[in-house]
Design a protein around this motif. Structure first.
Motif, mmCIF file in Angstrom:
data_model
loop_
_atom_site.group_PDB
_atom_site.id
_atom_site.type_symbol
_atom_site.label_atom_id
_atom_site.label_comp_id
_atom_site.label_asym_id
_atom_site.label_seq_id
_atom_site.Cartn_x
_atom_site.Cartn_y
_atom_site.Cartn_z
ATOM 1 N N VAL A 79 0.851 -1.191 0.000
ATOM 2 C CA VAL A 79 0.000 0.000 0.000
ATOM 3 C C VAL A 79 0.884 1.237 0.000
ATOM 4 O O VAL A 79 1.735 1.400 0.880
ATOM 5 N N ILE A 80 0.662 2.084 -0.992
ATOM 6 C CA ILE A 80 1.401 3.354 -1.106
ATOM 7 C C ILE A 80 0.499 4.473 -0.606
ATOM 8 O O ILE A 80 -0.650 4.575 -1.023
ATOM 9 N N GLY A 81 1.022 5.305 0.302
ATOM 10 C CA GLY A 81 0.238 6.427 0.821
ATOM 11 C C GLY A 81 0.723 7.750 0.267
ATOM 12 O O GLY A 81 1.925 7.997 0.214
ATOM 13 N N VAL A 82 -0.226 8.604 -0.148
ATOM 14 C CA VAL A 82 0.110 9.930 -0.676
ATOM 15 C C VAL A 82 -0.500 10.982 0.242
ATOM 16 O O VAL A 82 -1.713 11.180 0.245
ATOM 17 N N PRO A 83 0.320 11.670 1.044
ATOM 18 C CA PRO A 83 -0.215 12.727 1.907
ATOM 19 C C PRO A 83 -0.621 13.960 1.086
ATOM 20 O O PRO A 83 0.109 14.364 0.179
ATOM 21 N N SER A 96 0.717 11.229 9.727
ATOM 22 C CA SER A 96 -0.331 10.217 9.912
ATOM 23 C C SER A 96 -0.094 8.996 9.026
ATOM 24 O O SER A 96 -0.413 7.873 9.405
ATOM 25 N N ILE A 97 0.445 9.222 7.843
ATOM 26 C CA ILE A 97 0.651 8.118 6.905
ATOM 27 C C ILE A 97 1.955 7.379 7.191
ATOM 28 O O ILE A 97 2.006 6.148 7.171
ATOM 29 N N VAL A 98 3.029 8.114 7.473
ATOM 30 C CA VAL A 98 4.351 7.472 7.523
ATOM 31 C C VAL A 98 4.647 6.811 8.869
ATOM 32 O O VAL A 98 5.392 5.838 8.921
ATOM 33 N N VAL A 106 3.238 0.855 5.532
ATOM 34 C CA VAL A 106 2.751 1.695 4.434
ATOM 35 C C VAL A 106 3.965 2.326 3.770
ATOM 36 O O VAL A 106 4.907 2.743 4.456
ATOM 37 N N ALA A 107 3.952 2.416 2.452
ATOM 38 C CA ALA A 107 5.019 3.051 1.676
ATOM 39 C C ALA A 107 4.612 4.487 1.398
ATOM 40 O O ALA A 107 3.781 4.741 0.530
ATOM 41 N N CYS A 108 5.190 5.432 2.130
ATOM 42 C CA CYS A 108 4.779 6.833 1.979
ATOM 43 C C CYS A 108 5.634 7.542 0.941
ATOM 44 O O CYS A 108 6.856 7.386 0.908
ATOM 45 N N VAL A 109 4.992 8.331 0.076
ATOM 46 C CA VAL A 109 5.729 9.210 -0.847
ATOM 47 C C VAL A 109 5.536 10.656 -0.404
ATOM 48 O O VAL A 109 4.929 10.929 0.622
ATOM 49 N N GLY A 110 6.058 11.613 -1.160
ATOM 50 C CA GLY A 110 6.062 13.003 -0.736
ATOM 51 C C GLY A 110 4.684 13.663 -0.760
ATOM 52 O O GLY A 110 3.747 13.187 -1.411
ATOM 53 N N ILE A 111 4.585 14.788 -0.083
ATOM 54 C CA ILE A 111 3.335 15.534 0.023
ATOM 55 C C ILE A 111 2.842 15.937 -1.368
ATOM 56 O O ILE A 111 3.590 16.552 -2.138
ATOM 57 N N ALA C 61 -3.382 6.112 21.857
ATOM 58 C CA ALA C 61 -2.551 5.577 20.766
ATOM 59 C C ALA C 61 -1.394 6.505 20.457
ATOM 60 O O ALA C 61 -1.492 7.727 20.605
ATOM 61 N N GLY C 62 -0.280 5.905 20.019
ATOM 62 C CA GLY C 62 0.891 6.679 19.624
ATOM 63 C C GLY C 62 1.107 6.615 18.117
ATOM 64 O O GLY C 62 0.297 6.065 17.378
ATOM 65 N N LEU C 63 2.192 7.220 17.658
ATOM 66 C CA LEU C 63 2.573 7.223 16.231
ATOM 67 C C LEU C 63 1.409 7.722 15.354
ATOM 68 O O LEU C 63 0.789 8.712 15.690
ATOM 69 N N SER C 64 1.145 7.048 14.218
ATOM 70 C CA SER C 64 0.019 7.495 13.365
ATOM 71 C C SER C 64 -1.256 6.896 13.951
ATOM 72 O O SER C 64 -1.766 5.904 13.492
#
Lengths: 129, 129, 129, 129, 129, 129, 129, 129
Positions: A79-83, A96-98, A106-111, C61-64
């Motif tokens: 799952v890739i997350g896009v903030p 929240s995503i990373v 979760v694989a977070c990319v840039g804002i 809860a902690g983190l995200s």
């Protein structure tokens, strides 16, 4: 059969979604897109995630962006997350995503960086064993 | 032939690396580990990245963590970045890893979160077309 | 029948939970406590939330920290979120809890501030129409 | 023979580059400018850095700005980094440029502050042994 | 005649200063060190800066670290600023040093990163026209 | 007799207040609104808080937003705080509202998120013992 | 008759208070100290502020530090605020104290910087018309 | 003879200065205004500070705002600092002004808050022994 499932949490994220879909189309991979909030449509979200045969998920969300993590808890696919920058320049959705707890990656990319989400999904598609 | 290549930028990141390697071993995937700095060993890094047949890269780095991005510019495989908290609680390495320019994607996980890097790598291994 | 349901996302949050439970006991309200992660135990969490007759939820809860928001999407009762400082001084969990999208409200208290979560829950118990 | 080499990571940084070049021209020092990304043009970048006889480098980059650090790892000349505000007010590029690991120094100036990059380069030019 | 002048704003910065001096000694460049606060010893500071024939200044300071900027306004030599983490992880001193107004450049290195200050000074020494 | 008292600290918060009042009207609960600053109208504020029979308070304030906490110290009813983004993206008001000392609880919602304040107030109204 | 009134919001601030009182004693000005919370002792606080003939107030508080602003709304004397680092390195109390709304000024000094609060109070004492 | 000296570091701060001067005029206190940078006009600044008989100084500056601290090191009068939002929402100038080292106090007001600087100056004028 679809390669990539793109899910956004709100219609207000459409600009970022369009960049993702445009890039996926350019690269010739198949995809589908749903607008499903982790908070407002939890049942539809769970049904969609468990029913699709997509290889990779891209989840787009702003504010306290729970969407990518909730999807990651419902599938064993990447799952890739896009903030998305809605408040505080997007720092809230980025954290929240990373900052996922150990066990649910979760694989977070840039804002607002829809393009990299698409490119990362394609790298993943082409890199399985 | 190896599934996952783990690269850390400095020996001071070893605690995080150990958690990654331990988890990969538990899951039964093959891996190898190198300590190679994007800034201090650019040639060795490039040689290793172009020579390995690993499916997925995990790059561990603190401070202005250029390592994941540099690897991502040298391979078409997925690259997972793990920010390490050395200063500012790790905010510097998090932003350095996650805010990649469009075109060179990196999959960022949480600060010091080696376990999720391992789990994400395994999800990717198992999800190719 | 129980007044307040306290849910924590991880055993590592127990110190904050103990302060909440201690204060609730001092004030003489009834409560029960569960350790249920929004990411690792989504089914048990949903079952518990829909089955309890608690008037107010406290989620730690902690983190995200998706837990408070996920509970708020599963009940119409008030949900109090307590951010725990695990990384970045707790800024990540604070933003994850407080920046909920419109439509799914969470009542956030201060970082690690279990006492105020208990006191707010009691105020709510005593203030319905 | 040229005094100062100005390298920017993207065409979107041109406004900051123009201020640098304008100031260098005013001060009567010789310079040349290239658009070369550390991530998208690593070979051209390395070739240019190793081939030029410039005394000082100025590297302009936004987001996770690896450019100044990568140049500093390829030359023994002083490298000045200019963070550009693309997201988060430029905090991401500032931290990416300034928080270099020990051993590979970069001289960071203020966010979007092309003028000071030019002035610092001139001070350096005039201060060798 | 001395190559590099190291000035720290307070005796509490000595740990960082020692790393700078140790590295300069290793590299065989000549240096001298003074403890002079921009706020508490402005006259002595000005006298020292105008009197020394050092090629490069290194200024070490924490909190609202005015020292590097004040020195840069008193000399045309390059001034390297080293932010020290006393409060807020050093974010206060980093921003105080790096965000100089146009016209008075300071070369900022990473928080507590004395080694890079020394190495940058040596690069500057060896790079004049 | 009124269900909910909405208090804003300044006329400049009216946009957020309007969203709260609109939502409360849609939901059919009774309410009243006052503009009363904790700093500029402390006596009127105290008189209003002690005199009303509202079940829940919603306090809207920007900058160093003391209003929710001051109201919480004057009543035993639940107090919801809404941080307004006037400077620093609202981070100042968020921290001022959410980081209350133990003993005086405030229920903080997201920055500028008037809708969630209204929805939380309604949940509280309907959840007493 | 007393020159300076020092008020702290909690006994946990005593370390900072001691530095203030020690410095005031060294400088030979008269003072008195009270522990009075803006949230927990509003009546006693107001009584004390209106009853004292102190020329200057120093208010010490952590977290969402409303104390200095509340005092400033109850007197026309200068009020100095000292943010205490309890959470987030003191960023919460700093912003709560310094970002006062127009009309109610507070003179903020650095985080935990009791000495400067004492010295500023003495400068004020000696500088009236 | 003048009550209050207002010094701004740059012409770009004039909007904030105008609010200060307007408020001082309304309140009927005498004042004068100079544009003098701590970095670009150190001699003129020192000459002005030592020559004026003003009771209180107000210093307005953005970025790495050294002006208030430098003035405070040149006078024993109270110095009020006003941070101006030029970059990072003014966080850089806020921290540069408020985080003064022990021994040289500055009274910091809110970002861009010229009105409170004027009001604080008047409180100080009227509160000496």
């Amino acid at each position: 059969m679809v390669d990539i499932a793109v899910i956004s949490g709100s219609k207000s994220d459409q600009l970022i979604v369009d960049r993702i879909l445009g890039r996926l189309k350019d690269e010739g991979v198949s995809f589908e897109h749903r607008v499903l909030s982790a908070h407002r449509n939890p049942k539809e979200l769970e049904g969609y995630v468990s029913g699709t045969d997509a290889h990779v998920f891209i989840a787009v969300a702003g504010l306290s962006a729970a969407l990518p993590g909730v999807i990651a808890s419902q599938t064993h696919r990447p799952v890739i997350g896009v903030p998305v920058s809605a408040k505080l320049g997007g720092l809230d959705s980025l954290l929240s995503i990373v900052q996922m707890p150990p066990g649910v990656p979760v694989a977070c990319v840039g804002i607002d960086n829809g393009e990299n989400a698409a490119l990362l999904a394609i790298r993943i598609l082409e890199s399985g064993r």
